[in-house]
Design a protein around this motif. Structure first.
Motif, mmCIF file in Angstrom:
data_model
loop_
_atom_site.group_PDB
_atom_site.id
_atom_site.type_symbol
_atom_site.label_atom_id
_atom_site.label_comp_id
_atom_site.label_asym_id
_atom_site.label_seq_id
_atom_site.Cartn_x
_atom_site.Cartn_y
_atom_site.Cartn_z
ATOM 1 N N PRO A 160 9.492 4.766 -15.142
ATOM 2 C CA PRO A 160 10.485 5.392 -14.269
ATOM 3 C C PRO A 160 10.542 6.912 -14.375
ATOM 4 C CG PRO A 160 11.556 4.217 -16.061
ATOM 5 C CD PRO A 160 10.098 3.907 -16.137
ATOM 6 N N ASP A 161 10.030 7.463 -15.461
ATOM 7 C CA ASP A 161 10.119 8.910 -15.658
ATOM 8 C C ASP A 161 8.861 9.672 -15.282
ATOM 9 O OD1 ASP A 161 12.768 8.889 -16.615
ATOM 10 O OD2 ASP A 161 12.056 8.211 -18.571
ATOM 11 N N ARG A 162 7.696 9.084 -15.527
ATOM 12 C CA ARG A 162 6.484 9.878 -15.347
ATOM 13 C C ARG A 162 5.307 9.137 -14.711
ATOM 14 N NH1 ARG A 162 7.238 8.710 -20.672
ATOM 15 N NH2 ARG A 162 5.571 7.575 -21.669
ATOM 16 N N GLY A 163 5.551 8.017 -14.077
ATOM 17 C CA GLY A 163 4.462 7.287 -13.447
ATOM 18 C C GLY A 163 3.953 7.998 -12.196
ATOM 19 N N ALA A 164 2.673 7.827 -11.914
ATOM 20 C CA ALA A 164 2.088 8.358 -10.684
ATOM 21 C C ALA A 164 2.448 7.428 -9.521
ATOM 22 C CB ALA A 164 0.573 8.467 -10.830
ATOM 23 N N VAL A 165 2.245 7.910 -8.283
ATOM 24 C CA VAL A 165 2.617 7.139 -7.099
ATOM 25 C C VAL A 165 1.421 7.020 -6.161
ATOM 26 C CG1 VAL A 165 4.157 7.020 -5.096
ATOM 27 C CG2 VAL A 165 4.994 7.996 -7.248
ATOM 28 N N LEU A 166 1.175 5.791 -5.666
ATOM 29 C CA LEU A 166 0.230 5.535 -4.582
ATOM 30 C C LEU A 166 1.040 5.026 -3.401
ATOM 31 C CD1 LEU A 166 -2.728 3.494 -6.160
ATOM 32 C CD2 LEU A 166 -2.638 5.923 -5.679
ATOM 33 N N VAL A 167 0.640 5.398 -2.191
ATOM 34 C CA VAL A 167 1.298 4.902 -0.987
ATOM 35 C C VAL A 167 0.256 4.185 -0.139
ATOM 36 C CG1 VAL A 167 2.528 5.523 1.119
ATOM 37 C CG2 VAL A 167 3.023 6.744 -1.013
ATOM 38 N N LYS A 168 0.531 2.911 0.137
ATOM 39 C CA LYS A 168 -0.342 2.114 1.002
ATOM 40 C C LYS A 168 0.241 2.158 2.409
ATOM 41 C CE LYS A 168 -1.812 -2.663 1.732
ATOM 42 N NZ LYS A 168 -1.665 -4.040 1.197
ATOM 43 N N LEU A 169 -0.532 2.682 3.342
ATOM 44 C CA LEU A 169 -0.128 2.752 4.741
ATOM 45 C C LEU A 169 -0.724 1.555 5.462
ATOM 46 C CD1 LEU A 169 -0.910 6.537 5.358
ATOM 47 C CD2 LEU A 169 1.267 5.522 4.665
ATOM 48 N N ASN A 170 0.103 0.615 5.837
ATOM 49 C CA ASN A 170 -0.371 -0.583 6.519
ATOM 50 C C ASN A 170 -0.355 -0.328 8.017
ATOM 51 O OD1 ASN A 170 -0.856 -3.116 7.595
ATOM 52 N ND2 ASN A 170 0.211 -4.156 5.943
ATOM 53 N N LEU A 171 -1.541 -0.202 8.590
ATOM 54 C CA LEU A 171 -1.697 0.065 10.020
ATOM 55 C C LEU A 171 -1.953 -1.231 10.797
ATOM 56 C CD1 LEU A 171 -4.033 3.153 9.574
ATOM 57 C CD2 LEU A 171 -1.574 3.184 9.981
ATOM 58 N N PHE A 172 -1.748 -2.373 10.134
ATOM 59 C CA PHE A 172 -1.918 -3.703 10.698
ATOM 60 C C PHE A 172 -3.334 -3.911 11.222
ATOM 61 C CE2 PHE A 172 2.647 -2.797 10.838
ATOM 62 C CZ PHE A 172 3.071 -3.778 9.975
ATOM 63 N N ALA A 173 -3.534 -4.076 12.498
ATOM 64 C CA ALA A 173 -4.864 -4.394 13.039
ATOM 65 C C ALA A 173 -5.891 -3.300 12.752
ATOM 66 C CB ALA A 173 -4.776 -4.645 14.545
ATOM 67 N N GLU A 174 -5.437 -2.067 12.618
ATOM 68 C CA GLU A 174 -6.356 -0.953 12.337
ATOM 69 C C GLU A 174 -6.845 -0.947 10.893
ATOM 70 O OE1 GLU A 174 -4.993 2.939 13.705
ATOM 71 O OE2 GLU A 174 -3.509 1.873 14.912
ATOM 72 N N GLY A 175 -6.132 -1.625 9.999
ATOM 73 C CA GLY A 175 -6.481 -1.626 8.575
ATOM 74 C C GLY A 175 -5.425 -0.896 7.764
ATOM 75 N N CYS A 176 -5.840 -0.359 6.630
ATOM 76 C CA CYS A 176 -4.921 0.319 5.718
ATOM 77 C C CYS A 176 -5.548 1.602 5.195
ATOM 78 C CB CYS A 176 -4.599 -0.569 4.515
ATOM 79 S SG CYS A 176 -3.720 -2.076 4.927
ATOM 80 N N GLN A 177 -4.687 2.504 4.763
ATOM 81 C CA GLN A 177 -5.117 3.697 4.049
ATOM 82 C C GLN A 177 -4.254 3.796 2.801
ATOM 83 O OE1 GLN A 177 -4.676 6.541 7.381
ATOM 84 N NE2 GLN A 177 -6.800 7.072 6.961
ATOM 85 N N VAL A 178 -4.828 4.342 1.747
ATOM 86 C CA VAL A 178 -4.079 4.532 0.514
ATOM 87 C C VAL A 178 -4.035 6.022 0.213
ATOM 88 C CG1 VAL A 178 -3.912 4.011 -1.946
ATOM 89 C CG2 VAL A 178 -4.782 2.271 -0.366
#
Length: 112
Positions: A34-52
């Protein structure tokens, strides 16, 4: 002088609220330190796929996002595999998934 930084849990909560204010579904898929973890964001574009998006810092200490899975969307299984690999290296990693991310892409400064 040291830079005042918010803890990761608070930054993730702020991201979730920013998405909610734009009517974008966002969920914490995995939580880390909770204090120092890194963050990844998964962008779900559905039929187009995903980006991270992977959070990084420049040599000057400025936070920015880069496309971890490349410039083009990938199949969701490939995005999930990328995230799983990152979690094996960093157990403190946070993962947030967004649906309809085009509505919030302005929240991220993304560099190739």
């Amino acid at each position: 002088m040291t830079e005042l930084r918010l803890n990761t849990k608070l930054r993730v909560q702020a991201l979730i609220r920013s998405c909610a204010a734009r009517d974008v579904f966002a969920a914490v898929v995995a939580s880390g330190d909770p204090d120092r973890g890194a963050v990844l964001v998964k962008l779900n574009l559905f039929a187009e796929g995903c980006q991270v998006l992977v959070q990084a810092r420049t040599v000057d200490g400025v936070t920015h996002w880069r496309l971890g899975t490349g410039p083009d969307p990938v199949p969701e299984a490939e995005a999930d595999a990328f995230i799983d690999r990152q979690r094996t290296y960093d157990e403190d990693l946070w993962v947030v998934e967004l649906e309809n991310p085009k509505a919030v892409f302005d929240l991220f400064v993304v560099e190739g």
